[in-house]
Design a protein around this motif. Structure first.
Motif, PDB file in Angstrom:
ATOM      1  N   LEU A   1     -17.181   3.944  -1.727  1.00  0.00           N
ATOM      2  CA  LEU A   1     -16.371   3.300  -2.768  1.00  0.00           C
ATOM      3  C   LEU A   1     -17.050   3.413  -4.132  1.00  0.00           C
ATOM      4  CD1 LEU A   1     -15.229   0.103  -0.798  1.00  0.00           C
ATOM      5  CD2 LEU A   1     -13.847   2.125  -1.336  1.00  0.00           C
ATOM      6  N   ALA A   2     -18.389   3.285  -4.132  1.00  0.00           N
ATOM      7  CA  ALA A   2     -19.112   3.390  -5.405  1.00  0.00           C
ATOM      8  C   ALA A   2     -18.950   4.775  -6.018  1.00  0.00           C
ATOM      9  CB  ALA A   2     -20.594   3.068  -5.191  1.00  0.00           C
TER      10      ALA A   2
ATOM     11  N   THR B   1      -8.464   2.684  -0.802  1.00  0.00           N
ATOM     12  CA  THR B   1      -7.733   1.412  -0.877  1.00  0.00           C
ATOM     13  C   THR B   1      -7.338   0.899   0.509  1.00  0.00           C
ATOM     14  OG1 THR B   1      -6.949   1.897  -3.107  1.00  0.00           O
ATOM     15  CG2 THR B   1      -5.715   0.250  -1.861  1.00  0.00           C
ATOM     16  N   PRO B   2      -6.813   1.756   1.399  1.00  0.00           N
ATOM     17  CA  PRO B   2      -6.537   1.252   2.766  1.00  0.00           C
ATOM     18  C   PRO B   2      -7.769   0.659   3.437  1.00  0.00           C
ATOM     19  CG  PRO B   2      -5.403   3.328   2.426  1.00  0.00           C
ATOM     20  CD  PRO B   2      -6.254   3.103   1.200  1.00  0.00           C
ATOM     21  N   GLN B   3      -8.940   1.234   3.200  1.00  0.00           N
ATOM     22  CA  GLN B   3     -10.158   0.666   3.788  1.00  0.00           C
ATOM     23  C   GLN B   3     -10.413  -0.746   3.243  1.00  0.00           C
ATOM     24  OE1 GLN B   3     -12.537   1.704   6.182  1.00  0.00           O
ATOM     25  NE2 GLN B   3     -13.107  -0.429   5.839  1.00  0.00           N
ATOM     26  N   VAL B   4     -10.326  -0.895   1.918  1.00  0.00           N
ATOM     27  CA  VAL B   4     -10.570  -2.212   1.308  1.00  0.00           C
ATOM     28  C   VAL B   4      -9.528  -3.223   1.796  1.00  0.00           C
ATOM     29  CG1 VAL B   4     -10.663  -3.500  -0.863  1.00  0.00           C
ATOM     30  CG2 VAL B   4     -11.682  -1.215  -0.737  1.00  0.00           C
TER      31      VAL B   4
ATOM     32  N   ARG C   1     -12.754  -5.397  -6.345  1.00  0.00           N
ATOM     33  CA  ARG C   1     -12.462  -4.559  -7.514  1.00  0.00           C
ATOM     34  C   ARG C   1     -13.467  -4.826  -8.635  1.00  0.00           C
ATOM     35  NH1 ARG C   1      -7.687  -6.759 -10.826  1.00  0.00           N
ATOM     36  NH2 ARG C   1      -9.318  -8.344 -11.012  1.00  0.00           N
TER      37      ARG C   1
ATOM     38  N   ALA D   1     -15.550   4.648  -7.888  1.00  0.00           N
ATOM     39  CA  ALA D   1     -15.342   3.245  -8.264  1.00  0.00           C
ATOM     40  C   ALA D   1     -14.119   3.030  -9.161  1.00  0.00           C
ATOM     41  CB  ALA D   1     -16.599   2.692  -8.941  1.00  0.00           C
ATOM     42  N   GLU D   2     -14.012   3.766 -10.258  1.00  0.00           N
ATOM     43  CA  GLU D   2     -12.926   3.467 -11.194  1.00  0.00           C
ATOM     44  C   GLU D   2     -11.544   3.810 -10.626  1.00  0.00           C
ATOM     45  OE1 GLU D   2     -12.886   1.430 -13.643  1.00  0.00           O
ATOM     46  OE2 GLU D   2     -10.731   1.820 -13.860  1.00  0.00           O
TER      47      GLU D   2
ATOM     48  N   VAL E   1      -2.491   1.777   8.422  1.00  0.00           N
ATOM     49  CA  VAL E   1      -2.306   0.660   7.485  1.00  0.00           C
ATOM     50  C   VAL E   1      -0.853   0.545   7.039  1.00  0.00           C
ATOM     51  CG1 VAL E   1      -2.885  -0.158   5.157  1.00  0.00           C
ATOM     52  CG2 VAL E   1      -4.702   0.575   6.707  1.00  0.00           C
TER      53      VAL E   1
ATOM     54  N   VAL F   1       0.857  -1.199   0.000  1.00  0.00           N
ATOM     55  CA  VAL F   1       0.000   0.000   0.000  1.00  0.00           C
ATOM     56  C   VAL F   1       0.889   1.245   0.000  1.00  0.00           C
ATOM     57  CG1 VAL F   1      -1.658   1.366   1.336  1.00  0.00           C
ATOM     58  CG2 VAL F   1      -1.995  -1.097   1.083  1.00  0.00           C
TER      59      VAL F   1
ATOM     60  N   VAL G   1     -19.456  -5.752  -3.096  1.00  0.00           N
ATOM     61  CA  VAL G   1     -18.588  -4.878  -2.298  1.00  0.00           C
ATOM     62  C   VAL G   1     -19.028  -4.902  -0.839  1.00  0.00           C
ATOM     63  CG1 VAL G   1     -17.835  -2.488  -1.946  1.00  0.00           C
ATOM     64  CG2 VAL G   1     -18.094  -3.399  -4.277  1.00  0.00           C
ATOM     65  N   ARG G   2     -20.335  -4.792  -0.629  1.00  0.00           N
ATOM     66  CA  ARG G   2     -20.858  -4.762   0.742  1.00  0.00           C
ATOM     67  C   ARG G   2     -20.547  -6.078   1.468  1.00  0.00           C
ATOM     68  NH1 ARG G   2     -25.609  -3.539  -0.424  1.00  0.00           N
ATOM     69  NH2 ARG G   2     -25.523  -1.296  -0.108  1.00  0.00           N
TER      70      ARG G   2
ATOM     71  N   LEU H   1     -16.715  -3.269  -7.897  1.00  0.00           N
ATOM     72  CA  LEU H   1     -16.722  -1.820  -8.135  1.00  0.00           C
ATOM     73  C   LEU H   1     -16.895  -1.519  -9.623  1.00  0.00           C
ATOM     74  CD1 LEU H   1     -13.861  -0.681  -5.735  1.00  0.00           C
ATOM     75  CD2 LEU H   1     -16.287  -0.067  -5.580  1.00  0.00           C
ATOM     76  N   ARG H   2     -16.229  -2.320 -10.483  1.00  0.00           N
ATOM     77  CA  ARG H   2     -16.309  -2.059 -11.928  1.00  0.00           C
ATOM     78  C   ARG H   2     -17.671  -2.455 -12.492  1.00  0.00           C
ATOM     79  NH1 ARG H   2     -10.386  -3.142 -12.990  1.00  0.00           N
ATOM     80  NH2 ARG H   2      -9.561  -1.014 -13.077  1.00  0.00           N
TER      81      ARG H   2
ATOM     82  N   ALA I   1     -10.783   1.025  -8.248  1.00  0.00           N
ATOM     83  CA  ALA I   1     -10.499  -0.223  -8.980  1.00  0.00           C
ATOM     84  C   ALA I   1      -9.103  -0.174  -9.597  1.00  0.00           C
ATOM     85  CB  ALA I   1     -11.565  -0.451 -10.049  1.00  0.00           C
TER      86      ALA I   1
ATOM     87  N   LEU J   1      -6.605  -0.664  -6.905  1.00  0.00           N
ATOM     88  CA  LEU J   1      -6.563  -2.081  -6.518  1.00  0.00           C
ATOM     89  C   LEU J   1      -5.824  -2.908  -7.562  1.00  0.00           C
ATOM     90  CD1 LEU J   1     -10.148  -2.572  -4.985  1.00  0.00           C
ATOM     91  CD2 LEU J   1      -7.955  -2.565  -3.768  1.00  0.00           C
TER      92      LEU J   1
ATOM     93  N   LEU K   1     -16.891  -6.115   2.548  1.00  0.00           N
ATOM     94  CA  LEU K   1     -16.651  -5.265   3.711  1.00  0.00           C
ATOM     95  C   LEU K   1     -17.241  -5.896   4.973  1.00  0.00           C
ATOM     96  CD1 LEU K   1     -17.396  -1.800   2.046  1.00  0.00           C
ATOM     97  CD2 LEU K   1     -15.155  -2.713   2.664  1.00  0.00           C
TER      98      LEU K   1
ATOM     99  N   PRO L   1     -20.096  -1.172   6.744  1.00  0.00           N
ATOM    100  CA  PRO L   1     -20.088  -1.638   5.345  1.00  0.00           C
ATOM    101  C   PRO L   1     -21.034  -0.850   4.431  1.00  0.00           C
ATOM    102  CG  PRO L   1     -20.204  -3.513   6.844  1.00  0.00           C
ATOM    103  CD  PRO L   1     -20.399  -2.279   7.687  1.00  0.00           C
ATOM    104  N   ASP L   2     -22.193  -0.451   4.929  1.00  0.00           N
ATOM    105  CA  ASP L   2     -23.134   0.292   4.075  1.00  0.00           C
ATOM    106  C   ASP L   2     -22.552   1.638   3.661  1.00  0.00           C
ATOM    107  OD1 ASP L   2     -25.082  -1.659   4.036  1.00  0.00           O
ATOM    108  OD2 ASP L   2     -25.957  -0.980   5.928  1.00  0.00           O
TER     109      ASP L   2
ATOM    110  N   TRP M   1     -19.450   2.547   3.602  1.00  0.00           N
ATOM    111  CA  TRP M   1     -18.274   2.428   2.741  1.00  0.00           C
ATOM    112  C   TRP M   1     -18.605   1.876   1.359  1.00  0.00           C
ATOM    113  CZ3 TRP M   1     -13.590   4.409   2.370  1.00  0.00           C
ATOM    114  CH2 TRP M   1     -13.163   5.197   3.438  1.00  0.00           C
ATOM    115  N   THR M   2     -19.657   1.088   1.247  1.00  0.00           N
ATOM    116  CA  THR M   2     -20.085   0.656  -0.080  1.00  0.00           C
ATOM    117  C   THR M   2     -20.459   1.877  -0.918  1.00  0.00           C
ATOM    118  OG1 THR M   2     -20.888  -1.439   0.816  1.00  0.00           O
ATOM    119  CG2 THR M   2     -21.756  -0.782  -1.322  1.00  0.00           C
TER     120      THR M   2
END
Lengths: 368, 368
Positions: B239-240, B194-197, A261, B243-244, A224, A202, A274-275, A264-265, B247, B250, A278, B232-233, B235-236
């Motif tokens: 992240l969305a 990314t650190p979260q994932v 990943r 997203a790109e 992290v 990371v 994703v959920r 997400l895509r 991704a 990652l 997590l 999780p909710d 952060w979903t």
């Protein structure tokens, strides 16, 4: 432990290798009244360790060094030399239990077995008390106090000898975890070696960021990536000693990361993937040992603004003590470009109101 | 900043959305003597926020709420509603600068542009002051003190309006980082998302460990997985919204992890690959902002054994203060199964001897 009643007694211990770990074991056992002998190929390290151990007063009856075979031999030499020194000790001291302190177990035990040594007297061990420093000068009688010490006996190991080592390790204040070599190596791959690789990778991703953009980071990134400052040479050696379990753990991690990943895509249809990822992280996180090895409980975070000058933290912790509330954890979150920081205090939810009121009335700016 | 001389003046600010961030901006600006109006679709939240803001004394001349258009509109509504509220504000207040507080910028700015709104008056922003709590009840005038606040103007944004927002944000005590929407989103993908994932996916790998084996873990695992306890909710959704870039980050991380894994499987010939990966982590880690945004420096860790009872930490920090040494960071490493912990103190290498001697003479057990 029932088996302790059958443990063989320990009067004398020979420690081969008098670096930080060996010398600390010597100091700790000497304090318990056990007769300790040290050996080391380096005469300077040996002299320093012997001096420290001899100046340690035992709580038991002091014993003069006796000749003859030790009851237990603990091999605390560097990993690369361990297998041959263990095999030699098993062949030299034919009545002694022999143990070691290597941080990975499977390959070592295979090498000792291949040497033809008597595996019934070999009780492999791994004290989890690594330090940033090394050498007997840094040794401490209570280095192992409250630390986990894994024992990984093989199926043929004499259970009375396993009980003997378990008893000895507990005298040093350590918490014994009994497991198998493979389960041990898989566990440290997941809990120690993979986190190291992840932190490094990371952090490596930050090399491409602009100077301003890298400021867009917070405490999470610091947590992290903290391990990424570790010594690459040392860790290359550690990872190599547990190569396949770490590679397998990385396989699993890569698969999970790729799954998120791809979620997400996939756009909105991937949100459930994703959920779920997590959420499995939340479940896994609950398994991380909390304070004193207890199951982690949800703490409340109480944040206090503190000026960055000597004495402020002291004043804060005195005021915390006055509230009578015990802290579960403390973190200092530094504010960028400002002479203030936030001190985050983790406390039991039932105590948070007491703490907040006490600190507010002492004049602190408290945030929740 | 030279451009500040050309900044448009700010007399009145309209804040749309009076949750934690909106209400905190209101409190902070009110303290600076700026006239603040609040709006919210939730009448209860609005009433609470208005009450808190109205009870805040300004250091400037108090102003009665005036009718007429605000100079600046800050949109602090949930991400999903932001684009339409921003576009509407740009269309309603034809002379106002409009900003926002969304944590990702590219997609939002595209949506506002597509709506046909006047982009010359839109100065997008992202205050990096997330909290575990929400709502106006948790608001604070100095929530942004020492925090980074990114501004991501587009090429057509009027530079006087960018300077105006920059000045306003600095009045709140924040550190302005000026960047582009894409660089911003790429940066937060690397430093936050990314650190979260990663934390979640490392933690997820622990689910399969036995109860005893999971004890074979230390502070490193706790650091790396701390973020995995996040919602999780929430952060979903976060992240969305990015997203790109996440991704892509990652992709890079997976590639680096796979490289190290392959190096481990290659045996001795792969050691140089592993070492190079870890070394790039050391380089990347040096880029993580340290205290007060300064470049990180290598601190010395001084460890002190502390009993787990109220008052001990207070006594320790008072004694630390007596040495006159300033702490860079503090961590508490709990000992498993024992009523003691190790307090790790990060200090400047030049100060460590003073600290160690002072604490030893005060009776503390100090380890290095």
């Amino acid at each position: 432990m029932n088996e302790l009643s059958q443990a063989l007694p320990v009067t004398s211990v020979l420690i081969i290798g008098s670096g930080l770990i060996g010398a600390s074991i010597g100091l700790g056992l000497r304090q318990c009244g056990v007769e300790v002998r040290l050996e080391d190929v380096n005469p300077d390290a040996l002299a320093l360790a012997q001096d420290r151990v001899s100046r340690t007063g035992g709580t038991g009856t002091p014993r003069e060094p006796v000749e003859g075979d030790p009851d237990v031999v603990i091999v605390a030499v560097p990993p690369a030399a361990s297998a041959s020194v263990i095999s030699k000790a098993l062949g030299t001291y034919l009545n002694a239990t022999v143990s070691d302190v290597c941080s990975t177990k499977t390959q070592l035990q295979r090498e000792v077995e291949i040497s033809g040594a008597d595996m019934t007297r070999f009780v492999p061990g791994h004290p989890m008390a690594g330090r940033e420093v090394s050498g007997p000068g840094a040794s401490s009688a209570d280095l192992f106090e409250g630390r986990v010490w894994a024992l990984t006996p093989s199926p043929v190991t004499d259970t009375r000898r396993t009980a003997q080592m378990s008893s000895l390790v507990q005298q040093l204040g350590a918490l014994v975890v009994m497991t198998t070599p493979m389960a041990h190596d898989r566990a440290v791959a997941l809990t120690s070696h993979t986190p190291q690789v992840v932190a490094s990778m990371v952090a490596a991703g930050l090399e491409s960021l602009g100077d301003g953009d890298v400021l867009l980071s917070g405490q999470g990134l610091r947590d992290v990536t903290r391990l990424a400052a570790s010594d690459p040479d040392l860790w290359t050696e550690i990872l190599a000693s547990n190569a396949e379990p770490v590679a397998t753990a990385l396989d699993g991690l890569i698969e999970r990361l790729a799954h998120v990943r791809d979620g997400l895509r996939a756009g909105p249809s991937g949100a459930s993937v994703v959920r779920a990822g997590l959420a499995s992280g939340v479940s896994g996180h609950r398994r991380v040992p909390g304070k004193h090895g207890a199951a982690p409980v949800p703490y409340v975070v109480v944040s206090v603004a503190v000026a960055d000058r000597p004495g402020e933290l002291g004043r804060l912790f005195v005021d915390i003590a006055d509230t009578g509330v015990n802290l579960e954890d403390v973190r200092i979150e530094h504010a960028l470009g400002r002479p203030t920081g936030l001190v985050e205090l983790d406390v039991d939810p039932a105590s948070s109101a007491t703490l907040e009121e006490g600190l507010r009335s002492a004049g602190w700016e408290v945030r929740r």
